[in-house]
Design a protein around this motif. Structure first.
Motif, PDB file in Angstrom:
ATOM      1  N   VAL A   1      49.124  33.571  45.337  1.00 28.88           N
ATOM      2  CA  VAL A   1      47.971  34.095  46.070  1.00 28.88           C
ATOM      3  C   VAL A   1      46.668  33.515  45.512  1.00 28.88           C
ATOM      4  O   VAL A   1      45.778  33.084  46.256  1.00 28.88           O
ATOM      5  CB  VAL A   1      47.951  35.641  46.002  1.00 28.88           C
ATOM      6  N   THR A   2      46.561  33.495  44.186  1.00 29.62           N
ATOM      7  CA  THR A   2      45.334  32.960  43.562  1.00 29.62           C
ATOM      8  C   THR A   2      45.144  31.496  43.916  1.00 29.62           C
ATOM      9  O   THR A   2      44.039  31.064  44.283  1.00 29.62           O
ATOM     10  CB  THR A   2      45.405  33.129  42.038  1.00 29.62           C
TER      11      THR A   2
ATOM     12  N   GLY B   1      45.013  26.128  49.581  1.00 35.60           N
ATOM     13  CA  GLY B   1      46.353  25.642  49.852  1.00 35.60           C
ATOM     14  C   GLY B   1      46.582  24.191  49.487  1.00 35.60           C
ATOM     15  O   GLY B   1      47.619  23.621  49.849  1.00 35.60           O
ATOM     16  N   ARG B   2      45.637  23.574  48.758  1.00 34.31           N
ATOM     17  CA  ARG B   2      45.793  22.170  48.358  1.00 34.31           C
ATOM     18  C   ARG B   2      46.138  22.097  46.871  1.00 34.31           C
ATOM     19  O   ARG B   2      45.600  22.861  46.070  1.00 34.31           O
ATOM     20  CB  ARG B   2      44.510  21.378  48.648  1.00 34.31           C
ATOM     21  N   ARG B   3      47.001  21.170  46.537  1.00 36.94           N
ATOM     22  CA  ARG B   3      47.415  21.024  45.132  1.00 36.94           C
ATOM     23  C   ARG B   3      46.343  20.226  44.399  1.00 36.94           C
ATOM     24  O   ARG B   3      46.465  19.004  44.161  1.00 36.94           O
ATOM     25  CB  ARG B   3      48.779  20.315  45.062  1.00 36.94           C
ATOM     26  N   GLU B   4      45.287  20.901  44.049  1.00 37.62           N
ATOM     27  CA  GLU B   4      44.169  20.274  43.369  1.00 37.62           C
ATOM     28  C   GLU B   4      43.413  21.335  42.583  1.00 37.62           C
ATOM     29  O   GLU B   4      43.622  22.534  42.752  1.00 37.62           O
ATOM     30  CB  GLU B   4      43.224  19.615  44.383  1.00 37.62           C
ATOM     31  N   ARG B   5      42.519  20.877  41.736  1.00 38.82           N
ATOM     32  CA  ARG B   5      41.730  21.800  40.932  1.00 38.82           C
ATOM     33  C   ARG B   5      40.701  22.494  41.819  1.00 38.82           C
ATOM     34  O   ARG B   5      40.029  21.866  42.633  1.00 38.82           O
ATOM     35  CB  ARG B   5      41.032  21.045  39.806  1.00 38.82           C
ATOM     36  N   ALA B   6      40.585  23.789  41.651  1.00 38.63           N
ATOM     37  CA  ALA B   6      39.633  24.558  42.450  1.00 38.63           C
ATOM     38  C   ALA B   6      38.204  24.225  42.018  1.00 38.63           C
ATOM     39  O   ALA B   6      37.927  24.067  40.823  1.00 38.63           O
ATOM     40  CB  ALA B   6      39.888  26.050  42.286  1.00 38.63           C
ATOM     41  N   PRO B   7      37.273  24.107  42.963  1.00 33.52           N
ATOM     42  CA  PRO B   7      35.878  23.824  42.595  1.00 33.52           C
ATOM     43  C   PRO B   7      35.180  25.073  42.059  1.00 33.52           C
ATOM     44  O   PRO B   7      35.377  26.178  42.565  1.00 33.52           O
ATOM     45  CB  PRO B   7      35.257  23.365  43.921  1.00 33.52           C
ATOM     46  N   LEU B   8      34.369  24.876  41.012  1.00 35.85           N
ATOM     47  CA  LEU B   8      33.504  25.931  40.487  1.00 35.85           C
ATOM     48  C   LEU B   8      32.143  25.314  40.195  1.00 35.85           C
ATOM     49  O   LEU B   8      31.721  25.193  39.053  1.00 35.85           O
ATOM     50  CB  LEU B   8      34.104  26.541  39.220  1.00 35.85           C
TER      51      LEU B   8
ATOM     52  N   LEU C   1      36.321  34.372  42.586  1.00 36.08           N
ATOM     53  CA  LEU C   1      36.479  35.798  42.299  1.00 36.08           C
ATOM     54  C   LEU C   1      37.354  36.485  43.341  1.00 36.08           C
ATOM     55  O   LEU C   1      38.149  37.378  43.010  1.00 36.08           O
ATOM     56  CB  LEU C   1      35.112  36.469  42.233  1.00 36.08           C
ATOM     57  N   SER C   2      37.215  36.071  44.595  1.00 36.43           N
ATOM     58  CA  SER C   2      38.082  36.632  45.632  1.00 36.43           C
ATOM     59  C   SER C   2      39.537  36.286  45.359  1.00 36.43           C
ATOM     60  O   SER C   2      40.443  37.119  45.536  1.00 36.43           O
ATOM     61  CB  SER C   2      37.667  36.097  47.009  1.00 36.43           C
ATOM     62  N   ALA C   3      39.766  35.033  44.898  1.00 37.10           N
ATOM     63  CA  ALA C   3      41.133  34.584  44.647  1.00 37.10           C
ATOM     64  C   ALA C   3      41.769  35.371  43.499  1.00 37.10           C
ATOM     65  O   ALA C   3      42.893  35.879  43.621  1.00 37.10           O
ATOM     66  CB  ALA C   3      41.132  33.086  44.344  1.00 37.10           C
ATOM     67  N   VAL C   4      41.062  35.479  42.355  1.00 34.64           N
ATOM     68  CA  VAL C   4      41.662  36.159  41.201  1.00 34.64           C
ATOM     69  C   VAL C   4      41.779  37.658  41.458  1.00 34.64           C
ATOM     70  O   VAL C   4      42.722  38.311  40.974  1.00 34.64           O
ATOM     71  CB  VAL C   4      40.864  35.871  39.913  1.00 34.64           C
ATOM     72  N   SER C   5      40.845  38.217  42.230  1.00 34.63           N
ATOM     73  CA  SER C   5      40.940  39.647  42.556  1.00 34.63           C
ATOM     74  C   SER C   5      42.143  39.909  43.453  1.00 34.63           C
ATOM     75  O   SER C   5      42.889  40.881  43.248  1.00 34.63           O
ATOM     76  CB  SER C   5      39.659  40.114  43.247  1.00 34.63           C
ATOM     77  N   ALA C   6      42.337  39.044  44.458  1.00 37.52           N
ATOM     78  CA  ALA C   6      43.501  39.205  45.331  1.00 37.52           C
ATOM     79  C   ALA C   6      44.792  39.039  44.544  1.00 37.52           C
ATOM     80  O   ALA C   6      45.785  39.761  44.761  1.00 37.52           O
ATOM     81  CB  ALA C   6      43.436  38.197  46.476  1.00 37.52           C
TER      82      ALA C   6
ATOM     83  N   ALA D   1      42.993  37.603  32.300  1.00 35.68           N
ATOM     84  CA  ALA D   1      43.586  36.313  31.947  1.00 35.68           C
ATOM     85  C   ALA D   1      43.090  35.213  32.879  1.00 35.68           C
ATOM     86  O   ALA D   1      42.751  34.099  32.437  1.00 35.68           O
ATOM     87  CB  ALA D   1      45.108  36.424  31.999  1.00 35.68           C
ATOM     88  N   GLN D   2      43.043  35.502  34.189  1.00 27.94           N
ATOM     89  CA  GLN D   2      42.579  34.493  35.149  1.00 27.94           C
ATOM     90  C   GLN D   2      41.101  34.160  34.920  1.00 27.94           C
ATOM     91  O   GLN D   2      40.696  32.990  34.956  1.00 27.94           O
ATOM     92  CB  GLN D   2      42.783  35.009  36.586  1.00 27.94           C
ATOM     93  N   LEU D   3      40.286  35.199  34.687  1.00 28.25           N
ATOM     94  CA  LEU D   3      38.852  34.959  34.525  1.00 28.25           C
ATOM     95  C   LEU D   3      38.532  34.182  33.262  1.00 28.25           C
ATOM     96  O   LEU D   3      37.601  33.351  33.243  1.00 28.25           O
ATOM     97  CB  LEU D   3      38.104  36.299  34.499  1.00 28.25           C
ATOM     98  N   THR D   4      39.282  34.401  32.190  1.00 27.52           N
ATOM     99  CA  THR D   4      38.938  33.766  30.913  1.00 27.52           C
ATOM    100  C   THR D   4      39.544  32.383  30.747  1.00 27.52           C
ATOM    101  O   THR D   4      38.961  31.530  30.062  1.00 27.52           O
ATOM    102  CB  THR D   4      39.393  34.654  29.745  1.00 27.52           C
ATOM    103  N   LEU D   5      40.699  32.110  31.365  1.00 29.46           N
ATOM    104  CA  LEU D   5      41.387  30.840  31.123  1.00 29.46           C
ATOM    105  C   LEU D   5      41.379  29.886  32.314  1.00 29.46           C
ATOM    106  O   LEU D   5      41.278  28.666  32.134  1.00 29.46           O
ATOM    107  CB  LEU D   5      42.842  31.104  30.702  1.00 29.46           C
TER     108      LEU D   5
END
Length: 670
Positions: free
Chosen positions: A93-94, A101-108, A118-123, A158-162
């Motif tokens: 889900v994250t 849905g793409r196998r790549e690094r998420a942009p931040l 935040l929506s992704a890690v919360s979900a 864990a998701q937010l810190t790493l």
């Protein structure tokens, strides 16, 4: 230094996930039901970094890995399987939301990216919480809600810190120097250790946040995240071994022991949120500032590259802040001389007063300037360094910021002094030419009046001469010898030619003196043509020229002057007969169609060369073929016909070819 192969990185992440997963579960407090801060972020990172196998296959492998680590750390198989599947579902889900849905690094890189993250890690955390509730209900392991809160909060922390370490940051260089950065690290470690030694003051955990904020504002993205990870990393073992404000809340406050993990996860999540929010906000500001500087530099290059236009920027009080090379070239000042001075120095009192009078405002520089803002281009005087006042074509506009606030003015102008002088000379020349044309017209009118007067004066004696020659030819004054009769005949022929020329000059004078529309009466053009041809038929018969006429059986009404229209038919047909050799053919046809009467005169004569046809309707023009064949004529007939047709609102056209005859076509509105 080359990067390690991606496969090695992914394998290392899997090993770390397994190792830290076992440690996290084993480190939970005695009688605790949670799984600690299980490294779900590392598992999510492997899905981002691996292009294959397919996502569901990889998620299934992660579910097996998570189940194994939880089971090995001492949880029952059913609990391990349920929570392991929940962790794998959280990973999917994250990844699905954060990476679209793409196998790549998420942009931040932006605040929008942070919102998606935040929506992704919360979900994902909610997914883990839901799986925990199901596992608790099915296996009877702990309280469903408490287990959901424990695993959900730890997964979120864990998701937010790493996970941000594996995302794409806009990593700007740090603003802090080496000394300041060492100070940050030292203070951070000292404060974190100091906070997690006492047990009775939970609020002391807040003291870490200002230090993390300091680093987020002054350091690069990854260094800021590393400082946050170190703070959380210090808190984990200290809390596990019973130190710090979050350790063993069951013994101190008589609450469930799992609250230790919840409070520790909350601390880690808050630290991560503070660092991420500040870091991305600062990063966006840096990027915006960089773009502003880049845009300013581009505009500076553009402005500096224009040397034909003076571009002058000023603050609200008129202090010059921009003086481009074009302004330097046109006004003679160096930029260093003008920067900081007021724009008032570039305009004379007389120039300001003249512009104020033109605008209808007070003769005050500020008033004139305010009136000119946004009015578009206008002429304005500029004083050069050498004292010469030049005329510029200037536009004055406001400069506003992104909030719409006025922050200054900019004027663009080009020197039009020489152009204005040239235009003035051109106007003067045009006026001189107009006067000359008017004088020529007056001369032409005098000439026409003279010709008309002379023609009238010559007509009477020539008519008298023709009368006496007729008496001589008839023998009324006595018999004449053959030589005398031949001489009298020559006098008669030349007198007739002269009388024809006088008649044509008088007709031309009458036509040219007509002002306004012709006399309007409805006439039958067929009758006009018939009357004109009746005059010319004997002439054609004497020459042996066949003259055919094709007139409609019904009237062809047109509005105009009957006498003038008859003159057109006579001139065209007489020309056709005159320039057609003996035995030739001339045809005259009249038709009516589409609201027009069309008269065509066609001959088989000598024709007109194509190069001379444009001059055919000029006064006194005679074609080279007419001169070659010594055919007499004044060169006025076609000019008269053309003028009469134009005055009647019609057109006269000619189609001709040398040696092939001519066709003259008259179109008149019916």
């Amino acid at each position: 230094m080359s990067r390690p192969p991606r496969a090695v990185v992914v394998l290392g992440l899997l090993v770390l996930t397994a190792a830290f997963g076992v440690v996290a579960v084993a480190a939970t407090p005695e009688h605790g039901r949670g799984i600690g801060i299980w490294p779900v972020a590392l598992a999510t990172a492997t899905l981002m970094l691996t292009p294959r196998p397919r996502a569901w296959t990889w998620v299934a492998l992660l579910a097996l890995l998570a189940t194994a680590t939880i089971w090995v750390a001492g949880r029952e198989p059913g609990v391990a399987a349920g929570l392991g599947v929940g962790l794998a579902a959280e990973v999917w889900v994250t990844w699905r939301i954060a990476c679209r849905g793409r196998r790549e690094r998420a942009p931040l890189e932006t605040v929008v990216d942070l919102a998606r993250f935040l929506s992704a890690v919360s979900a994902g955390a909610l997914t883990m919480a839901a799986a925990s509730i199901v596992t608790s209900v099915v296996t009877g392991w702990g309280s469903p809600l408490l287990l959901a809160l424990t695993t959900g909060s730890s997964s979120l922390a864990a998701q937010l810190t790493l996970l941000p370490f594996f995302c794409r940051f806009r990593n700007h260089p740090p603003l802090a120097g080496p000394v300041e950065r060492w100070a940050q690290w030292s203070v951070l470690v000292a404060v974190t250790v100091a906070v997690f030694v006492p047990q009775d003051f939970p609020f002391l955990g807040l003291l870490v946040l200002p230090v993390l904020a300091w680093g987020a504002l002054r350091n690069g993205s990854y260094e800021s995240m590393a400082q946050m990870a170190v703070a959380v990393g210090i808190s984990l073992p200290l809390t596990t071994f019973g130190h710090g404000p979050f350790a063993r809340p069951d013994q101190r406050f008589d609450v469930p022991v799992d609250l230790q993990g919840i409070m520790l996860a909350t601390f880690g999540g808050v630290c991560a949120l503070v660092v991420l929010a500040l870091r991305l906000t600062v990063g966006e500001q840096h990027e915006n500032a960089r773009q502003v500087v880049a845009e300013r530099d581009r505009m500076r290059h553009v402005v500096d590259g224009i040397d034909s236009v003076a571009i002058i920027g000023a603050e609200l009080d008129g202090t010059i802040t921009l003086f481009n090379p074009g302004a330097q070239r046109l006004l003679g000042y160096d930029a260093e001389e003008m920067l900081g001075r007021t724009t008032r120095t570039l305009h004379s009192e007389r120039g300001v007063a003249e512009k104020a009078a033109e605008l209808g405002v007070a003769a005050d520089y500020s008033t004139v300037a305010q009136t000119l803002i946004g009015r578009g281009p206008t002429a304005m005087g500029f004083v050069r360094k050498d004292g010469e006042e030049r005329r510029h074509w200037m536009s004055l506009n406001e400069v506003v910021d992104d909030r719409g606030q006025r922050i200054g003015y900019v004027s663009t102008s080009e020197d039009i002094t020489e152009r204005a002088r040239a235009e003035a000379r051109l106007v003067e020349a045009l006026e001189t030419e107009r006067e000359a044309v008017e004088r020529l017209r007056e001369v032409d009118r005098v000439k026409d009046a003279f010709v008309s007067s002379v023609s009238h004066e010559l007509r009477t004696p020539i008519t008298s001469i023709l009368g006496y020659t007729e008496l001589l030819e008839q023998g009324a004054l006595g018999p004449l010898s053959a030589e005398q009769l031949d001489a009298v005949d020559r006098v008669s022929r030349n007198s007739n030619r002269l009388l024809t020329l006088i008649s044509e000059l008088l007709t031309l004078s009458r036509v040219q003196s007509m002002d306004g529309p012709v006399d309007e009466e409805v006439v039958d053009l067929a009758q006009v043509v018939a009357a004109a041809l009746a005059v010319l038929s004997p002439i054609a018969a004497r020459r042996g020229v066949e003259l055919t006429v094709d007139l409609p059986s019904v009237p062809v009404p047109v509005t105009g002057d009957r006498e003038m229209l008859e003159r057109v038919v006579i001139n065209l047909t007489d020309n056709a007969v005159k320039f057609t050799p003996d035995g030739g053919h001339v045809s005259v046809a009249l038709t009516s169609s589409s609201g027009h009467a069309v008269l065509e005169v066609v001959d088989t004569g000598i024709g007109v060369p194509a190069a001379e046809q444009q001059r055919l309707f000029d006064r006194f023009f005679r074609s080279s073929l007419a001169q070659h064949h010594a055919i007499p004529g004044s060169g006025l007939g076609l000019s008269i016909a053309h003028k009469i047709v134009e005055d009647h609102g019609g057109t006269l056209e000619v189609d001709s070819e040398a040696g092939q005859g001519s066709t003259f076509r008259v179109r008149l509105p019916a």
